[in-house]
Design a protein around this motif. Structure first.
Motif, PDB file in Angstrom:
ATOM      1  N   ILE A 132      12.574  12.846  -6.731  1.00  0.00           N
ATOM      2  CA  ILE A 132      12.910  13.891  -5.755  1.00  0.00           C
ATOM      3  C   ILE A 132      13.488  13.272  -4.485  1.00  0.00           C
ATOM      4  N   CYS A 133      12.934  12.123  -4.074  1.00  0.00           N
ATOM      5  CA  CYS A 133      13.462  11.456  -2.878  1.00  0.00           C
ATOM      6  C   CYS A 133      14.896  10.977  -3.087  1.00  0.00           C
ATOM      7  N   SER A 134      15.204  10.528  -4.312  1.00  0.00           N
ATOM      8  CA  SER A 134      16.573  10.087  -4.581  1.00  0.00           C
ATOM      9  C   SER A 134      17.541  11.261  -4.582  1.00  0.00           C
ATOM     10  N   LEU A 135      17.049  12.438  -4.973  1.00  0.00           N
ATOM     11  CA  LEU A 135      17.888  13.640  -4.981  1.00  0.00           C
ATOM     12  C   LEU A 135      17.967  14.264  -3.592  1.00  0.00           C
ATOM     13  N   CYS A 136      16.848  14.237  -2.869  1.00  0.00           N
ATOM     14  CA  CYS A 136      16.761  14.866  -1.549  1.00  0.00           C
ATOM     15  C   CYS A 136      16.317  13.814  -0.527  1.00  0.00           C
ATOM     16  N   PRO A 137      17.225  13.120   0.110  1.00  0.00           N
ATOM     17  CA  PRO A 137      16.862  12.059   1.060  1.00  0.00           C
ATOM     18  C   PRO A 137      15.981  12.548   2.209  1.00  0.00           C
ATOM     19  N   GLU A 138      15.995  13.857   2.478  1.00  0.00           N
ATOM     20  CA  GLU A 138      15.179  14.394   3.564  1.00  0.00           C
ATOM     21  C   GLU A 138      13.712  14.596   3.157  1.00  0.00           C
ATOM     22  N   PHE A 139      13.406  14.445   1.869  1.00  0.00           N
ATOM     23  CA  PHE A 139      12.058  14.768   1.396  1.00  0.00           C
ATOM     24  C   PHE A 139      10.974  13.844   1.966  1.00  0.00           C
ATOM     25  N   PRO A 140      11.213  12.531   2.142  1.00  0.00           N
ATOM     26  CA  PRO A 140      10.161  11.684   2.734  1.00  0.00           C
ATOM     27  C   PRO A 140       9.707  12.157   4.109  1.00  0.00           C
ATOM     28  N   ALA A 141      10.579  12.855   4.841  1.00  0.00           N
ATOM     29  CA  ALA A 141      10.171  13.394   6.140  1.00  0.00           C
ATOM     30  C   ALA A 141       9.252  14.602   5.975  1.00  0.00           C
ATOM     31  N   VAL A 142       9.311  15.235   4.795  1.00  0.00           N
ATOM     32  CA  VAL A 142       8.445  16.387   4.511  1.00  0.00           C
ATOM     33  C   VAL A 142       7.089  15.930   3.998  1.00  0.00           C
ATOM     34  N   ALA A 143       7.084  14.922   3.121  1.00  0.00           N
ATOM     35  CA  ALA A 143       5.835  14.487   2.497  1.00  0.00           C
ATOM     36  C   ALA A 143       5.908  13.009   2.152  1.00  0.00           C
ATOM     37  N   SER A 144       4.842  12.289   2.448  1.00  0.00           N
ATOM     38  CA  SER A 144       4.721  10.902   2.017  1.00  0.00           C
ATOM     39  C   SER A 144       4.266  10.872   0.557  1.00  0.00           C
ATOM     40  N   ARG A 145       4.235   9.677  -0.023  1.00  0.00           N
ATOM     41  CA  ARG A 145       3.762   9.578  -1.406  1.00  0.00           C
ATOM     42  C   ARG A 145       2.308  10.022  -1.517  1.00  0.00           C
ATOM     43  N   ASP A 146       1.479   9.666  -0.525  1.00  0.00           N
ATOM     44  CA  ASP A 146       0.077  10.087  -0.545  1.00  0.00           C
ATOM     45  C   ASP A 146      -0.038  11.595  -0.422  1.00  0.00           C
ATOM     46  N   ASP A 147       0.803  12.214   0.414  1.00  0.00           N
ATOM     47  CA  ASP A 147       0.820  13.682   0.513  1.00  0.00           C
ATOM     48  C   ASP A 147       1.192  14.302  -0.833  1.00  0.00           C
ATOM     49  N   PHE A 148       2.155  13.696  -1.498  1.00  0.00           N
ATOM     50  CA  PHE A 148       2.630  14.209  -2.782  1.00  0.00           C
ATOM     51  C   PHE A 148       1.526  14.119  -3.834  1.00  0.00           C
ATOM     52  N   ARG A 149       0.805  13.008  -3.848  1.00  0.00           N
ATOM     53  CA  ARG A 149      -0.325  12.877  -4.779  1.00  0.00           C
ATOM     54  C   ARG A 149      -1.396  13.928  -4.506  1.00  0.00           C
ATOM     55  N   TRP A 150      -1.698  14.118  -3.219  1.00  0.00           N
ATOM     56  CA  TRP A 150      -2.696  15.124  -2.842  1.00  0.00           C
ATOM     57  C   TRP A 150      -2.261  16.512  -3.311  1.00  0.00           C
ATOM     58  N   ALA A 151      -1.009  16.870  -3.049  1.00  0.00           N
ATOM     59  CA  ALA A 151      -0.512  18.193  -3.431  1.00  0.00           C
ATOM     60  C   ALA A 151      -0.531  18.368  -4.947  1.00  0.00           C
ATOM     61  N   ARG A 152      -0.211  17.303  -5.674  1.00  0.00           N
ATOM     62  CA  ARG A 152      -0.206  17.382  -7.143  1.00  0.00           C
ATOM     63  C   ARG A 152      -1.580  17.751  -7.658  1.00  0.00           C
ATOM     64  N   MET A 153      -2.629  17.141  -7.120  1.00  0.00           N
ATOM     65  CA  MET A 153      -3.974  17.416  -7.610  1.00  0.00           C
ATOM     66  C   MET A 153      -4.513  18.742  -7.070  1.00  0.00           C
ATOM     67  N   ILE A 154      -4.061  19.148  -5.889  1.00  0.00           N
ATOM     68  CA  ILE A 154      -4.428  20.492  -5.393  1.00  0.00           C
ATOM     69  C   ILE A 154      -3.892  21.550  -6.346  1.00  0.00           C
ATOM     70  N   VAL A 155      -2.622  21.436  -6.699  1.00  0.00           N
ATOM     71  CA  VAL A 155      -1.995  22.415  -7.586  1.00  0.00           C
ATOM     72  C   VAL A 155      -2.585  22.330  -8.990  1.00  0.00           C
ATOM     73  N   CYS A 156      -2.789  21.112  -9.469  1.00  0.00           N
ATOM     74  CA  CYS A 156      -3.317  20.916 -10.817  1.00  0.00           C
ATOM     75  C   CYS A 156      -4.677  21.577 -10.982  1.00  0.00           C
ATOM     76  N   SER A 157      -5.501  21.513  -9.956  1.00  0.00           N
ATOM     77  CA  SER A 157      -6.878  22.012 -10.060  1.00  0.00           C
ATOM     78  C   SER A 157      -7.031  23.466  -9.649  1.00  0.00           C
ATOM     79  N   ARG A 158      -5.995  24.083  -9.049  1.00  0.00           N
ATOM     80  CA  ARG A 158      -6.172  25.401  -8.461  1.00  0.00           C
ATOM     81  C   ARG A 158      -5.171  26.458  -8.916  1.00  0.00           C
TER      82      ARG A 158
END
Length: 642
Positions: A132-158
């Motif tokens: 996603i970062c390679s497709l959208c260079p602005e994405f790292p400003a929205v979420a770090s890798r740790d944020d992305f991992r957190w969001a993945r497990m929030i969505v996965c579990s809920r």
């Protein structure tokens, strides 16, 4: 209401309780549609639109779009977001999720295949983030890798899978996602098109103060732990069925030494020192051209009908049409070329030729050029891993580089060191050239996966003539005469198992050519079935030897609430590995019992054969070839007609 915290601080669990008595069939939760975060909302964001317009392959697209909205809305709109109150009550760290466990917590899973699944999940999340970062260079400003991992497990579990206005979608539903899991279900949920609300309705009456539960479905504990961060201690349905599974890995390397007289040494279930033994090292090559021919035939049938993809630590071959496994044309064609080369050399009586080596080389080149954002195999699917050269035995594999050395250490080097330090004779056999391994999940049940397991075991246990029978529909030749597996016993075995005898004109399941190694649904002979059970015992023995503790030790540990507090990660890990061992012990007992029963049948057949021989001898009826006085074996039809 927050539940009591665990001693190690790993629990972030909460619970929802009734404030008053609630009768059955009462709608207790009603969430308007405008309060739901749906897949379509994520697709409508600037980043979501870029992903939709691209050909980007992602691990779980619906989850990704929910994550995109959650991360984008939280970052861009901040406190002014309509969903800010919901974001504020989401767990901040998710320490109970295995992807966030410490190295010390992960060590409680030593021996479990779940360690590899955790590593694969992290790799898949990180691959999606980089893509996603390679497709959208602005994405790292929205979420770090740790944020992305957190969001993945929030969505996965809920997230909830819903049908909204006739369209299937997934959604995050505030408040409703706070209900904990219990089976059998006590509530039901749906999206009501008439009221345009997500609703939860009680199925039984509830007292004031009682906790209100949801049901996350009938699942194996590895799915509960990986996706929700907990393991159910008594994961059984009302009818007693336990859905806990364990993956068993089957490969051609397991066939070595099956013809030896020595039996497998069983794992010690109890012992003062907790010690255990496992299979000794196997042969490093073929003893004869016939043995090599059998292996090459087996290779051709074992890989028949497979498609391949490459991910992580090797080649995975899934069933054709399996939606859970991504395919790759280049790798599939090279693998089919390899299978064809093996089949060709088997037919000409040649060894591993240059064409096979070329096919292997092509597969390796294709895998090295594959992009890093490849979809990982689903953890719930059955797959086939191919490794080249001498590798570890069943249950271990060379790993690809990951971004998290903790998982590498425990799943690879650390895992192997534990085995060598605590167990004896664990040296794996050397695999000739290239060895495909198939992994299948089984539980304590006679379900489809169990039937596939036994089918594969029968193929691995096949002799050359048995392979001809199942692969090409040729009739099974009588095996060499012996007290147990003589021609007479083989014929009687067919009759006892409800199959037509060899050389009979009557049709039987074993006299028909079968498409793949999953299709051998009936025993081929007593001898083949016994070899298959020896293989099963070998597989379970190896798997149990990989754990540092016994099943009895785990049961005792779980009684110690000081060392393993409720809701703690180490307790959930202990529950997980205990459940895996219960399944392994079940199949080990099955194998031992089956071999014992087959031995009893064999002894009975031998006693009957000797009695028949004695009667014929007393009547002066001898089989030709006896020479001067010895009684030779009679043809099977003489014996069976008696």
């Amino acid at each position: 209401i927050p539940l009591p915290p665990s001693d190690d601080g790993s629990s972030e669990m909460r619970s929802v309780h009734a404030t008053a008595a609630i009768p059955p069939q009462t709608t207790v939760v009603s969430i308007p549609k405008r309060c739901l975060i749906t897949v379509e909302m994520g697709q409508a964001t600037p980043i979501g639109r870029k992903i939709l317009s691209s050909s980007l392959e992602l691990d779980a697209p619906k989850h990704i779009f929910l994550m995109i909205y959650l991360l984008w809305d939280r970052k861009v709109r901040g406190p002014s977001s309509f969903f800010h109150p919901y974001y504020a009550i989401l767990p901040a760290s998710l320490r109970n999720m295995p992807v966030f466990w410490t190295a010390d917590e992960l060590r409680h899973l030593r021996g479990s295949h779940l360690l590899r699944q955790i590593r694969d999940r992290i790799d898949a999340i990180d691959d999606d983030y980089r893509a996603i970062c390679s497709l959208c260079p602005e994405f790292p400003a929205v979420a770090s890798r740790d944020d992305f991992r957190w969001a993945r497990m929030i969505v996965c579990s809920r997230n909830f899978g819903l049908l909204v206005d006739g369209r299937r979608t997934s959604a995050l539903v505030p408040h409703a996602d706070m209900l904990n899991h219990r089976r059998p279900r006590e509530t039901k949920w749906t999206f009501d098109d008439e009221t345009q609300c997500f609703t939860i309705t009680t199925l039984r009456g509830m007292e004031a103060g009682e906790q209100v539960y949801d049901s996350y479905g009938q699942k194996c504990n590895h799915r509960f732990l990986l996706n929700y961060g907990f393991a159910v201690e008594d994961n059984r349905e009302v009818d007693g069925f336990c859905p806990n599974e364990v993956p068993l890995e089957l490969g051609l390397d397991l066939c070595w030494g099956l013809e030896d007289d020595g039996e497998e040494r069983a794992v010690e279930e109890e012992g003062e020192t907790g010690g255990r033994t496992t299979v000794a090292g196997a042969k490093n090559g073929w003893n004869s051209p016939e043995e090599r021919e059998c292996w090459e035939k087996k290779m051709a049938f074992w890989t028949r009908g497979e498609s391949t993809t490459q991910y992580g630590d090797g080649y995975y071959c899934g069933s054709e049409g399996n939606p859970n496994i991504g395919g790759d044309v280049g790798l599939s064609s090279s693998f089919q070329a390899l299978a064809a080369a093996v089949a060709g050399t088997a037919g000409r009586g040649e060894g591993m030729s240059a064409s096979i080596a070329g096919a292997i080389s092509a597969m390796n080149e294709a895998s090295s050029s594959r992009p890093s954002s490849t979809t990982a195999p689903s953890s719930s699917s059955n797959d086939c891993r191919m490794t080249s050269g001498a590798t570890a035995g069943a249950g271990t594999a060379p790993s690809a580089a990951t971004n998290n050395s903790i998982y590498d250490q425990i799943t690879n080097n650390g895992h192997r060191n534990i085995i060598h330090q605590n167990h004896v004779n664990t040296a794996p056999p050397t695999r000739p050239a290239i060895c495909p391994a198939k992994r299948i999940r089984v539980c304590v049940s006679n379900n489809e996966n169990t039937r596939i397991l036994f089918s594969m075991l029968r193929v691995l246990a096949c002799t050359s003539s048995e392979l001809d029978q199942i692969a090409w529909g040729t009739r099974l030749r009588d095996p060499p005469s012996s007290p147990f597996y003589g021609s007479a016993a083989n014929s009687a075995a067919h009759r006892l198992l409800g199959l037509a005898p060899p050389h009979s004109s009557s049709p039987s399941p074993s006299s028909t050519a079968l498409r793949t190694c999953r299709d051998v649904r009936h025993p081929l002979s007593l001898s083949n079935e016994r070899r298959a059970m020896r293989l099963l015992l070998r597989i379970t023995t190896r798997a149990l030897a990989a754990y540092p503790t016994t099943l009895a030790r785990d049961a005792a540990d779980l009684k110690d609430l000081r060392a393993y507090p409720r809701y703690s990660n180490r307790r959930h890990a202990k529950v997980q590995v205990k459940g895996e061992k219960e399944v392994l012990h079940h199949f080990a007992l099955w194998a031992r019992t089956a071999m014992h029963v087959i031995d009893i049948i064999g002894h009975e057949l031998e006693r009957e054969r000797r009695g028949a021989m004695l009667r014929f001898s007393e009547a002066g009826i001898l089989c030709g070839g006896g020479g001067g006085g010895g009684v030779a074996f009679l043809p099977w039809w003489w014996w069976s007609s008696s």
